[in-house]
Design a protein around this motif. Structure first.
Motif, PDB file in Angstrom:
ATOM      1  N   GLU A  38       0.820  -1.210   0.000  1.00  0.00           N
ATOM      2  CA  GLU A  38       0.000   0.000   0.000  1.00  0.00           C
ATOM      3  C   GLU A  38       0.858   1.266   0.000  1.00  0.00           C
ATOM      4  O   GLU A  38       0.547   2.237  -0.688  1.00  0.00           O
ATOM      5  N   LYS A  40       3.943   1.559  -1.203  1.00  0.00           N
ATOM      6  CA  LYS A  40       4.556   1.686  -2.527  1.00  0.00           C
ATOM      7  C   LYS A  40       3.573   2.286  -3.531  1.00  0.00           C
ATOM      8  O   LYS A  40       3.919   3.224  -4.258  1.00  0.00           O
ATOM      9  N   ARG A  41       2.344   1.798  -3.553  1.00  0.00           N
ATOM     10  CA  ARG A  41       1.343   2.331  -4.481  1.00  0.00           C
ATOM     11  C   ARG A  41       1.015   3.787  -4.185  1.00  0.00           C
ATOM     12  O   ARG A  41       0.835   4.595  -5.102  1.00  0.00           O
ATOM     13  N   GLU A  44       3.928   6.081  -5.370  1.00  0.00           N
ATOM     14  CA  GLU A  44       3.927   6.170  -6.830  1.00  0.00           C
ATOM     15  C   GLU A  44       2.768   7.025  -7.334  1.00  0.00           C
ATOM     16  O   GLU A  44       2.909   7.758  -8.302  1.00  0.00           O
ATOM     17  N   GLU A  45       1.620   6.935  -6.661  1.00  0.00           N
ATOM     18  CA  GLU A  45       0.455   7.718  -7.084  1.00  0.00           C
ATOM     19  C   GLU A  45       0.612   9.207  -6.754  1.00  0.00           C
ATOM     20  O   GLU A  45       0.330  10.065  -7.589  1.00  0.00           O
TER      21      GLU A  45
END
Length: 100
Positions: A38, A40-41, A44-45
């Motif tokens: 979560e 990492k996402r 990146e977002e």
């Protein structure tokens, strides 16, 4: 957790962390119930970068004592979770001081 801004609470800015920024490592305070995937996402977002790895540290609260007229009051600071995010070498650096 679905909202990226609920997972990433704030960047942790210290002298040591500023030196880590030179080697594409950034440190963030994250939500207690988040995991590496979560985080990492969310990074990146929010920042539009590519994350190589995420390391997580659970930081325990420190004991604090305060003297009052009625004696000594003892308590703990809050526990929190810290994430060390390493970016890929070809990724652009994160500008933490962008809004300051």
């Amino acid at each position: 957790m679905s909202n990226a801004h609920r997972i990433i609470i704030r960047p942790v800015i210290t002298e040591k962390n500023t030196r880590l920024n030179e080697i594409n490592q950034y440190i963030f305070e994250v939500a207690q119930d988040s995991n590496k995937i979560e985080i990492k996402r969310a990074i990146e977002e929010i920042f539009g970068v590519t994350v190589k790895s995420v390391n997580i540290i659970n930081v325990k609260g420190k004991l604090k004592q305060r003297r009052t007229r009625h004696g000594v009051t003892r308590g703990y600071t809050r526990d929190w979770k810290k994430a060390i995010v390493t970016l890929t070498p070809d990724s652009k650096p994160i500008d933490i001081f962008e809004g300051v």
